[in-house]
Design a protein around this motif. Structure first.
Motif, PDB file in Angstrom:
ATOM      1  N   PRO A   1     -37.451 -17.904  19.617  1.00  0.00           N
ATOM      2  CA  PRO A   1     -36.259 -17.056  19.505  1.00  0.00           C
ATOM      3  C   PRO A   1     -35.127 -17.712  18.712  1.00  0.00           C
ATOM      4  CG  PRO A   1     -37.146 -16.934  21.725  1.00  0.00           C
ATOM      5  CD  PRO A   1     -37.908 -18.018  21.025  1.00  0.00           C
ATOM      6  N   LEU A   2     -35.006 -19.047  18.788  1.00  0.00           N
ATOM      7  CA  LEU A   2     -33.981 -19.745  18.009  1.00  0.00           C
ATOM      8  C   LEU A   2     -34.306 -19.696  16.523  1.00  0.00           C
ATOM      9  CD1 LEU A   2     -33.299 -22.881  20.243  1.00  0.00           C
ATOM     10  CD2 LEU A   2     -32.180 -20.648  20.266  1.00  0.00           C
ATOM     11  N   VAL A   3     -35.598 -19.830  16.198  1.00  0.00           N
ATOM     12  CA  VAL A   3     -36.026 -19.704  14.804  1.00  0.00           C
ATOM     13  C   VAL A   3     -35.742 -18.287  14.311  1.00  0.00           C
ATOM     14  CG1 VAL A   3     -37.976 -19.846  13.211  1.00  0.00           C
ATOM     15  CG2 VAL A   3     -37.796 -21.476  15.105  1.00  0.00           C
ATOM     16  N   MET A   4     -36.014 -17.314  15.164  1.00  0.00           N
ATOM     17  CA  MET A   4     -35.789 -15.916  14.825  1.00  0.00           C
ATOM     18  C   MET A   4     -34.333 -15.675  14.449  1.00  0.00           C
ATOM     19  SD  MET A   4     -36.186 -12.681  17.395  1.00  0.00           S
ATOM     20  CE  MET A   4     -34.770 -13.213  18.366  1.00  0.00           C
ATOM     21  N   LEU A   5     -33.412 -16.303  15.178  1.00  0.00           N
ATOM     22  CA  LEU A   5     -31.983 -16.125  14.930  1.00  0.00           C
ATOM     23  C   LEU A   5     -31.460 -17.048  13.837  1.00  0.00           C
ATOM     24  CD1 LEU A   5     -30.748 -15.794  18.615  1.00  0.00           C
ATOM     25  CD2 LEU A   5     -30.949 -13.967  16.921  1.00  0.00           C
ATOM     26  N   GLY A   6     -32.307 -17.954  13.351  1.00  0.00           N
ATOM     27  CA  GLY A   6     -31.901 -18.849  12.275  1.00  0.00           C
ATOM     28  C   GLY A   6     -30.976 -19.965  12.707  1.00  0.00           C
ATOM     29  N   ILE A   7     -30.952 -20.300  14.005  1.00  0.00           N
ATOM     30  CA  ILE A   7     -30.052 -21.349  14.496  1.00  0.00           C
ATOM     31  C   ILE A   7     -30.816 -22.596  14.906  1.00  0.00           C
ATOM     32  CG2 ILE A   7     -28.274 -19.729  15.224  1.00  0.00           C
ATOM     33  CD1 ILE A   7     -29.301 -19.876  18.045  1.00  0.00           C
ATOM     34  N   HIS A   8     -32.113 -22.651  14.582  1.00  0.00           N
ATOM     35  CA  HIS A   8     -32.920 -23.799  14.985  1.00  0.00           C
ATOM     36  C   HIS A   8     -32.497 -25.076  14.281  1.00  0.00           C
ATOM     37  CE1 HIS A   8     -34.638 -21.869  11.513  1.00  0.00           C
ATOM     38  NE2 HIS A   8     -35.378 -22.916  11.230  1.00  0.00           N
ATOM     39  N   GLN A   9     -31.849 -24.964  13.108  1.00  0.00           N
ATOM     40  CA  GLN A   9     -31.394 -26.171  12.418  1.00  0.00           C
ATOM     41  C   GLN A   9     -30.273 -26.868  13.178  1.00  0.00           C
ATOM     42  OE1 GLN A   9     -33.053 -27.338  10.081  1.00  0.00           O
ATOM     43  NE2 GLN A   9     -34.306 -25.562   9.523  1.00  0.00           N
ATOM     44  N   GLY A  10     -29.711 -26.190  14.179  1.00  0.00           N
ATOM     45  CA  GLY A  10     -28.694 -26.817  15.009  1.00  0.00           C
ATOM     46  C   GLY A  10     -29.221 -27.996  15.802  1.00  0.00           C
ATOM     47  N   PHE A  11     -30.553 -28.137  15.892  1.00  0.00           N
ATOM     48  CA  PHE A  11     -31.145 -29.268  16.605  1.00  0.00           C
ATOM     49  C   PHE A  11     -31.284 -30.505  15.715  1.00  0.00           C
ATOM     50  CE2 PHE A  11     -32.344 -25.852  19.401  1.00  0.00           C
ATOM     51  CZ  PHE A  11     -32.374 -26.427  20.662  1.00  0.00           C
ATOM     52  N   THR A  12     -31.000 -30.368  14.422  1.00  0.00           N
ATOM     53  CA  THR A  12     -31.194 -31.477  13.495  1.00  0.00           C
ATOM     54  C   THR A  12     -30.438 -32.742  13.909  1.00  0.00           C
ATOM     55  OG1 THR A  12     -31.631 -29.983  11.647  1.00  0.00           O
ATOM     56  CG2 THR A  12     -30.954 -32.225  11.104  1.00  0.00           C
ATOM     57  N   PRO A  13     -29.147 -32.660  14.274  1.00  0.00           N
ATOM     58  CA  PRO A  13     -28.467 -33.900  14.671  1.00  0.00           C
ATOM     59  C   PRO A  13     -29.077 -34.543  15.901  1.00  0.00           C
ATOM     60  CG  PRO A  13     -27.113 -31.979  15.163  1.00  0.00           C
ATOM     61  CD  PRO A  13     -28.233 -31.507  14.306  1.00  0.00           C
ATOM     62  N   ILE A  14     -29.666 -33.746  16.787  1.00  0.00           N
ATOM     63  CA  ILE A  14     -30.314 -34.314  17.974  1.00  0.00           C
ATOM     64  C   ILE A  14     -31.554 -35.098  17.562  1.00  0.00           C
ATOM     65  CG2 ILE A  14     -31.482 -33.762  20.144  1.00  0.00           C
ATOM     66  CD1 ILE A  14     -29.662 -31.336  20.383  1.00  0.00           C
ATOM     67  N   HIS A  15     -32.379 -34.502  16.671  1.00  0.00           N
ATOM     68  CA  HIS A  15     -33.562 -35.221  16.186  1.00  0.00           C
ATOM     69  C   HIS A  15     -33.162 -36.522  15.494  1.00  0.00           C
ATOM     70  CE1 HIS A  15     -36.054 -31.894  17.231  1.00  0.00           C
ATOM     71  NE2 HIS A  15     -35.622 -31.097  16.288  1.00  0.00           N
ATOM     72  N   MET A  16     -32.157 -36.457  14.632  1.00  0.00           N
ATOM     73  CA  MET A  16     -31.747 -37.647  13.887  1.00  0.00           C
ATOM     74  C   MET A  16     -31.187 -38.717  14.814  1.00  0.00           C
ATOM     75  SD  MET A  16     -32.635 -36.847  10.845  1.00  0.00           S
ATOM     76  CE  MET A  16     -31.919 -38.215   9.947  1.00  0.00           C
ATOM     77  N   GLN A  17     -30.463 -38.287  15.844  1.00  0.00           N
ATOM     78  CA  GLN A  17     -29.929 -39.250  16.799  1.00  0.00           C
ATOM     79  C   GLN A  17     -31.049 -39.942  17.573  1.00  0.00           C
ATOM     80  OE1 GLN A  17     -26.736 -40.263  17.175  1.00  0.00           O
ATOM     81  NE2 GLN A  17     -27.609 -41.786  18.564  1.00  0.00           N
ATOM     82  N   LEU A  18     -32.073 -39.178  17.962  1.00  0.00           N
ATOM     83  CA  LEU A  18     -33.202 -39.767  18.670  1.00  0.00           C
ATOM     84  C   LEU A  18     -33.956 -40.750  17.784  1.00  0.00           C
ATOM     85  CD1 LEU A  18     -34.557 -36.584  20.507  1.00  0.00           C
ATOM     86  CD2 LEU A  18     -33.410 -38.546  21.545  1.00  0.00           C
ATOM     87  N   ILE A  19     -34.119 -40.419  16.509  1.00  0.00           N
ATOM     88  CA  ILE A  19     -34.797 -41.333  15.583  1.00  0.00           C
ATOM     89  C   ILE A  19     -34.000 -42.622  15.434  1.00  0.00           C
ATOM     90  CG2 ILE A  19     -35.461 -41.672  13.161  1.00  0.00           C
ATOM     91  CD1 ILE A  19     -36.133 -38.666  13.091  1.00  0.00           C
ATOM     92  N   GLU A  20     -32.691 -42.478  15.322  1.00  0.00           N
ATOM     93  CA  GLU A  20     -31.840 -43.651  15.155  1.00  0.00           C
ATOM     94  C   GLU A  20     -31.866 -44.548  16.386  1.00  0.00           C
ATOM     95  OE1 GLU A  20     -27.079 -44.644  14.470  1.00  0.00           O
ATOM     96  OE2 GLU A  20     -27.895 -42.701  13.874  1.00  0.00           O
ATOM     97  N   THR A  21     -31.917 -43.940  17.575  1.00  0.00           N
ATOM     98  CA  THR A  21     -31.845 -44.714  18.822  1.00  0.00           C
ATOM     99  C   THR A  21     -33.214 -45.189  19.289  1.00  0.00           C
ATOM    100  OG1 THR A  21     -29.947 -43.361  19.484  1.00  0.00           O
ATOM    101  CG2 THR A  21     -31.005 -44.685  21.196  1.00  0.00           C
ATOM    102  N   LEU A  22     -34.206 -44.288  19.271  1.00  0.00           N
ATOM    103  CA  LEU A  22     -35.519 -44.601  19.828  1.00  0.00           C
ATOM    104  C   LEU A  22     -36.538 -45.026  18.775  1.00  0.00           C
ATOM    105  CD1 LEU A  22     -35.870 -41.558  22.280  1.00  0.00           C
ATOM    106  CD2 LEU A  22     -34.964 -43.837  22.788  1.00  0.00           C
TER     107      LEU A  22
END
Length: 453
Positions: free
Chosen positions: A293-314
């Motif tokens: 549903p998030l992809v459907m609404l086009g707001i899934h890119q809002g998770f990008t900073p979370i992914h990048m933060q996890l990569i940086e930390t973990l």
């Protein structure tokens, strides 16, 4: 007139004319347009334009889904028609920021959409480096003309990441109505100069908060600039507004945003690892099953900073492989529709959309097949959930971003388990959709569905 120019001309007409278009942005599959007056747009007519696979309206923004390739070409043609460059700041200061301001995820997505090509490029470059080294085709000692191959690939794939905070701050300031450069200044402050010496001298940690901090700093300085600009006389505006923005906002960025961003970044990392670690299969099922549903609404890119933060930390993001199962569940659902339907046109649509769906681009299948038929969309979500459960239990992590679907195997740390998750999602999505069935009378709607009208 080319096909893309013809589509762009029709697009602008149905959006209420070039004067009604404030700003445009383009991602892999869709063109996002901010409008002055949504009432002037004919959403039903938009879906009838050649090549349009779906239309989504959120706040004051209209998203027109074309699919990979065509979206970028139409965006360029639309820029020629309107004079509004793709990704350009709105001509009326702050106007785009006021449109749909309640939709925070949409605004965050708008910050990262222009960065997607770069994120994809560096992700694929890191994938190439990873694959070549794992296959023992190159080692850190391998050289060409005296230059380290690994070093060159690291340069090509890693340099962009060092500048990503600046670009995030820049886009955030624009999204919140201020000059992009002020957001870049705010993000640069958080980095503390070239080597972080400026912040180190203040006993602060350079770069603390990562992209989360850059996002907050950029958005805040963009918002503050707009507020100060309104009360400063025009004769001295060009000098006083940026100076006061930096003086007041810069201090707040250093002493408030920097620590708050750090706490938020740490909290996101801990929350994500706790959720997946404690919730296990259930957490994976819910996360993957609710992502479509998030992809459907086009707001899934809002998770990008979370992914990048996890990569940086973990060192990896365990969230991305889980969410990638959403596309896999949809592939399984579409296959079930293909086997079950006798509608030749729908089968052609599925065959055309399946390859990009397998590669991780799900919009053509969403708007062309599963969502119009509705029950297959539910089946896709169920299939995604089962695959997400497998990925969460196996604790698969992605070393970088930029790709999804089968291509993400190049970036994950547990290739076998990721492939198992994909297969489980395919099968579960197929079975769930087969059992749920779909209304054959709605098949013709699959080529002309619009969400939000």
């Amino acid at each position: 007139m080319s096909r893309e120019e013809r589509i762009a001309a029709q697009l602008v007409e149905q959006l209420g004319g070039r004067e009604n278009i404030v700003a445009m942005a383009c991602c892999m599959t869709r063109l996002r347009i901010d409008l002055r007056d949504l009432a002037k747009a004919d959403l039903k007519a938009l879906r009838k334009i050649e090549g349009v696979k779906g239309v989504v309206q959120t706040g004051g923004q209209v998203q027109v889904i074309f699919g990979p390739g065509l979206a970028q070409k139409v965006a360029e043609a639309a820029a020629g028609v309107t004079g509004v460059a793709v990704g350009e700041a709105p001509p009326v200061p702050g106007e785009a920021a006021r449109l749909g301001s309640a939709d925070l995820l949409r605004k965050i997505a708008n910050v990262f959409v222009p960065l997607i090509p770069g994120i994809i490029a560096v992700g694929m470059m890191m994938a190439l480096n990873n694959v070549l080294q794992k296959a023992n085709l190159i080692t850190p000692e391998t050289t060409v003309f005296g230059y380290s191959v690994v070093g060159i690939l690291n340069l090509l794939g890693g340099t962009f990441l060092g500048l990503l905070s600046i670009l995030v701050g820049q886009n955030a300031a624009r999204e919140w109505g201020g000059p992009p450069v002020m957001g870049a200044v705010g993000a640069a402050i958080l980095l503390g100069g070239g080597n972080g010496a400026a912040l180190t001298a203040l006993n602060m940690v350079p770069g603390r908060g990562g992209l989360i901090g850059a996002l907050i700093a950029g958005a805040f300085l963009g918002w503050l600039y707009r507020k100060i600009q309104r009360v400063i006389p025009e004769s001295i505006n060009i000098i006083v507004t940026p100076f006061l923005t930096l003086l007041i906002g810069g201090l707040i960025v250093v002493f408030v945003v920097q620590p708050v961003g750090g706490v938020l970044a740490d909290g996101i990392t801990k929350a994500a690892t706790w959720l997946i670690g404690v919730g296990g299969a259930l957490a994976g099922f819910v996360l993957a099953g609710t992502f479509l549903p998030l992809v459907m609404l086009g707001i899934h890119q809002g998770f990008t900073p979370i992914h990048m933060q996890l990569i940086e930390t973990l060192g990896n993001t365990p969230l991305l492989p889980i969410l990638a199962m959403a596309g896999a569940g949809q592939v399984g659902a579409a296959l079930a529709v293909y086997v079950k339907t006798r509608d030749a046109d729908l089968r052609r649509v599925i065959l055309a959309a399946l390859p990009v769906g397998i590669l991780g681009i799900g919009e053509p299948l969403i708007y062309g097949v599963t969502l119009p038929l509705f029950r297959p969309f539910i089946g896709a979500c169920i299939g995604a959930g089962f695959g997400g459960a497998v990925i969460a239990m196996a604790k698969v992590g992605a070393l970088a971003m930029g790709v999804s679907g089968i291509l993400l195997t190049l970036l994950v740390d547990k290739v076998g388990m990721y492939l198992l998750g994909l297969v489980v999602s395919y099968i579960a999505g197929f079975i769930a959709t087969w059992l749920l069935g779909f209304d054959e009378s709605r098949v013709t709607e699959a080529q002309s569905f619009t969400f939000g009208d």
